[in-house]
Design a protein around this motif. Structure first.
Motif, PDB file in Angstrom:
ATOM      1  N   PRO A 177       0.821  -1.217   0.000  1.00 59.76           N
ATOM      2  CA  PRO A 177       0.000   0.000   0.000  1.00 59.76           C
ATOM      3  C   PRO A 177       0.856   1.268   0.000  1.00 59.76           C
ATOM      4  O   PRO A 177       0.433   2.298  -0.498  1.00 59.76           O
ATOM      5  N   ARG A 178       2.091   1.167   0.512  1.00 56.58           N
ATOM      6  CA  ARG A 178       2.940   2.363   0.542  1.00 56.58           C
ATOM      7  C   ARG A 178       3.407   2.760  -0.865  1.00 56.58           C
ATOM      8  O   ARG A 178       3.845   3.883  -1.090  1.00 56.58           O
ATOM      9  N   ALA A 179       3.340   1.794  -1.807  1.00 54.41           N
ATOM     10  CA  ALA A 179       3.794   2.096  -3.169  1.00 54.41           C
ATOM     11  C   ALA A 179       2.702   2.784  -3.992  1.00 54.41           C
ATOM     12  O   ALA A 179       2.941   3.233  -5.111  1.00 54.41           O
ATOM     13  N   ILE A 180       1.470   2.832  -3.445  1.00 55.35           N
ATOM     14  CA  ILE A 180       0.350   3.423  -4.194  1.00 55.35           C
ATOM     15  C   ILE A 180       0.421   4.945  -4.116  1.00 55.35           C
ATOM     16  O   ILE A 180       0.551   5.521  -3.038  1.00 55.35           O
ATOM     17  N   ASP A 181       0.316   5.575  -5.288  1.00 56.03           N
ATOM     18  CA  ASP A 181       0.308   7.041  -5.343  1.00 56.03           C
ATOM     19  C   ASP A 181      -1.157   7.493  -5.360  1.00 56.03           C
ATOM     20  O   ASP A 181      -1.868   7.244  -6.346  1.00 56.03           O
ATOM     21  N   PRO A 182      -1.643   8.154  -4.277  1.00 57.45           N
ATOM     22  CA  PRO A 182      -3.066   8.532  -4.216  1.00 57.45           C
ATOM     23  C   PRO A 182      -3.493   9.416  -5.382  1.00 57.45           C
ATOM     24  O   PRO A 182      -4.621   9.318  -5.864  1.00 57.45           O
ATOM     25  N   GLU A 183      -2.586  10.256  -5.866  1.00 54.23           N
ATOM     26  CA  GLU A 183      -2.946  11.128  -7.004  1.00 54.23           C
ATOM     27  C   GLU A 183      -3.212  10.291  -8.254  1.00 54.23           C
ATOM     28  O   GLU A 183      -4.107  10.585  -9.033  1.00 54.23           O
ATOM     29  N   LYS A 184      -2.388   9.234  -8.408  1.00 54.79           N
ATOM     30  CA  LYS A 184      -2.585   8.364  -9.582  1.00 54.79           C
ATOM     31  C   LYS A 184      -3.888   7.577  -9.454  1.00 54.79           C
ATOM     32  O   LYS A 184      -4.552   7.285 -10.444  1.00 54.79           O
ATOM     33  N   VAL A 185      -4.249   7.212  -8.231  1.00 53.68           N
ATOM     34  CA  VAL A 185      -5.530   6.500  -8.035  1.00 53.68           C
ATOM     35  C   VAL A 185      -6.669   7.418  -8.454  1.00 53.68           C
ATOM     36  O   VAL A 185      -7.594   7.013  -9.166  1.00 53.68           O
ATOM     37  N   LYS A 186      -6.587   8.678  -8.017  1.00 59.38           N
ATOM     38  CA  LYS A 186      -7.637   9.639  -8.340  1.00 59.38           C
ATOM     39  C   LYS A 186      -7.725   9.809  -9.863  1.00 59.38           C
ATOM     40  O   LYS A 186      -8.811   9.775 -10.454  1.00 59.38           O
ATOM     41  N   ALA A 187      -6.558   9.970 -10.494  1.00 62.24           N
ATOM     42  CA  ALA A 187      -6.551  10.147 -11.952  1.00 62.24           C
ATOM     43  C   ALA A 187      -7.103   8.901 -12.648  1.00 62.24           C
ATOM     44  O   ALA A 187      -7.843   8.999 -13.644  1.00 62.24           O
ATOM     45  N   SER A 188      -6.784   7.705 -12.101  1.00 61.68           N
ATOM     46  CA  SER A 188      -7.292   6.467 -12.709  1.00 61.68           C
ATOM     47  C   SER A 188      -8.816   6.419 -12.605  1.00 61.68           C
ATOM     48  O   SER A 188      -9.506   6.066 -13.563  1.00 61.68           O
ATOM     49  N   ALA A 189      -9.320   6.781 -11.417  1.00 64.82           N
ATOM     50  CA  ALA A 189     -10.775   6.742 -11.223  1.00 64.82           C
ATOM     51  C   ALA A 189     -11.458   7.740 -12.150  1.00 64.82           C
ATOM     52  O   ALA A 189     -12.497   7.442 -12.754  1.00 64.82           O
ATOM     53  N   GLU A 190     -10.860   8.918 -12.295  1.00 68.87           N
ATOM     54  CA  GLU A 190     -11.462   9.932 -13.180  1.00 68.87           C
ATOM     55  C   GLU A 190     -11.485   9.430 -14.622  1.00 68.87           C
ATOM     56  O   GLU A 190     -12.455   9.623 -15.348  1.00 68.87           O
ATOM     57  N   ARG A 191     -10.407   8.768 -15.004  1.00 74.53           N
ATOM     58  CA  ARG A 191     -10.332   8.261 -16.384  1.00 74.53           C
ATOM     59  C   ARG A 191     -11.426   7.206 -16.623  1.00 74.53           C
ATOM     60  O   ARG A 191     -12.145   7.245 -17.609  1.00 74.53           O
ATOM     61  N   VAL A 192     -11.541   6.275 -15.686  1.00 75.67           N
ATOM     62  CA  VAL A 192     -12.539   5.203 -15.860  1.00 75.67           C
ATOM     63  C   VAL A 192     -13.942   5.788 -15.816  1.00 75.67           C
ATOM     64  O   VAL A 192     -14.811   5.442 -16.643  1.00 75.67           O
ATOM     65  N   PHE A 193     -14.190   6.705 -14.883  1.00 75.44           N
ATOM     66  CA  PHE A 193     -15.521   7.289 -14.778  1.00 75.44           C
ATOM     67  C   PHE A 193     -15.872   8.084 -16.034  1.00 75.44           C
ATOM     68  O   PHE A 193     -17.019   8.129 -16.459  1.00 75.44           O
TER      69      PHE A 193
END
Ligand SMILES: C[S@@+](CC[C@H](N)C(=O)[O-])C[C@H]1O[C@@H](n2cnc3c(N)ncnc32)[C@H](O)[C@@H]1O
Length: 360
Positions: free
Chosen positions: A5-21
């Motif tokens: 979990p420490r390797a996860i970049d929260p900004e990238k998660v947000k960008a991924s979710a925005e892309r999928v949505f």
């Protein structure tokens, strides 16, 4: 082993979710475009100028509350303009894309088979297991209508006045009286446009889709054209007698289960001085190039799974070229393999297609 979990970049998660949505938004708004086209709402907006939902309801005879919600969504999606006080406008530029069936840029017709195209998703998991795809007619009659409406604007506005004159000697032959075939003719728009323009020539359309052939026959009767006929390529194939002056294939070689056989048949059917005009999807030769240079690649690979590759795998041993699979290097190689010796690329105004003039 899961990801740390420490390797996860929260900004990238947000960008991924925005892309999928965003893709879910695109799918839902595509459905709204389908409704606008189906109910004639874009044409009504084009005619009306700035309107309120009440005025649009009076004009169309549809229920105001439903129209209001649809209009709000269209404005939010940037498809129509909201000018305040409850007034909505379809801009002239957007009208060319969504309302005007005679515009080269008209795209709304391509949404008319959306429900049928999406319905095959229910059947595709089985194809992923078996390897066998679905034929074009799996989309039902609306599938042939959708392809017809998506591709017709180019045929109606560009094929005869712009494209044919750029081919070496073809127009002179057509004017004098030539024998022509359109293989994979679909609903016959291209063939009928050429037949109307060149009354001394004889035109033959070949396809295997019963729905497309029915539409082609109906359009022929409606147009009053007498120098065109349509053939079911399954039982009434292109004759291999070197009798054709000019053969066309529009956006269909990549859909075929056995394109090499069809290309060989076209070579056998053409006169030694004949011409084959190929239109196929503009794509790059490799995935790497498509990812880097082709903004439509995601859409095209999606179309491929839904229809093009599926159709090309609908027979055992199908070639499965797929939407981007008959790109220029493949076209050059496959036509040379069949005995064609001349190959010239043309770029007619069309972001989707590449054009090749191929000769024996
Ligand atoms: C994308 S559609 C294009 C139709 C038409 N050329 C147009 O531009 O509107 C591809 C067509 O290829 C046809 N097709 C596929 N395999 C074929 C074959 N072996 N012989 C003739 N037509 C074929 C399909 O039935 C379908 O109508």
């Amino acid at each position: 082993m899961g990801t740390d979990p420490r390797a996860i970049d929260p900004e990238k998660v947000k960008a991924s979710a925005e892309r999928v949505f965003g893709f879910l938004g695109g799918a839902v708004i595509s459905g709204m475009i389908y409704l606008g086209d189906r109910m004639g709402l874009y044409r009504a907006l084009q005619e009306a100028g700035p309107v309120t939902s009440e005025q649009l309801a009076r004009k169309t005879g549809l229920h105001e509350r439903w129209l209001r919600e649809w209009l709000h969504g269209q404005a939010a999606a940037g498809l129509i303009d909201y000018s305040g006080n409850g007034h909505f406008t379809l801009s002239p530029e957007m009208a060319m894309v969504l309302a005007d069936e005679n515009s080269l840029m008209f795209l709304a017709g391509g949404f008319c088979a959306l429900p049928q195209q999406m319905a095959v998703l229910e059947r595709l998991p089985e194809s992923f297991k078996s390897g066998l795809g679905l034929p074009y007619d799996a989309f039902g009659p609306e599938g042939a209508r959708g392809i017809e409406r998506l591709l017709a604007p180019w045929f109606r506005t560009q094929l005869v006045p712009v494209a044919l004159p750029k081919l070496d000697g073809v127009v002179a032959k057509l004017a004098a009286g030539a024998k022509v075939a359109d293989v994979g003719c679909g609903a016959g728009v291209a063939l009928l446009e050429m037949a109307k323009a060149y009354s001394k020539s004889v035109f033959h359309g070949y396809d295997i889709s019963q729905y497309a052939l029915e539409r082609a026959e109906a359009s022929k009767v409606k147009s009053g054209v007498r120098n065109a006929s349509f053939h079911d390529a399954n039982g009434d194939a292109l004759p291999g007698d070197e009798s054709f002056d000019f053969i066309t294939t529009f956006d269909c070689i990549h859909d075929m289960a056995n394109p090499a056989a069809v290309i060989r048949a076209i070579h056998r059917a053409l006169k030694p001085d004949g011409t084959w005009l190929i239109a196929d999807i503009h794509g790059e030769a490799t995935l790497e190039e498509n990812l880097a240079k082709n903004p439509m690649a995601g859409l095209m690979y999606g179309f491929s799974v839904l229809g093009c590759m599926s159709s090309a795998l609908s027979e055992p041993g199908g070639a499965g070229l797929g939407t981007l699979g008959f790109n220029e290097p493949v076209a050059r190689a496959m036509t040379a393999e069949a005995g064609f010796t001349r190959f010239e690329r043309h770029d007619f105004e069309n972001p989707i297609n590449a054009y090749y003039e191929v000769r024996p």
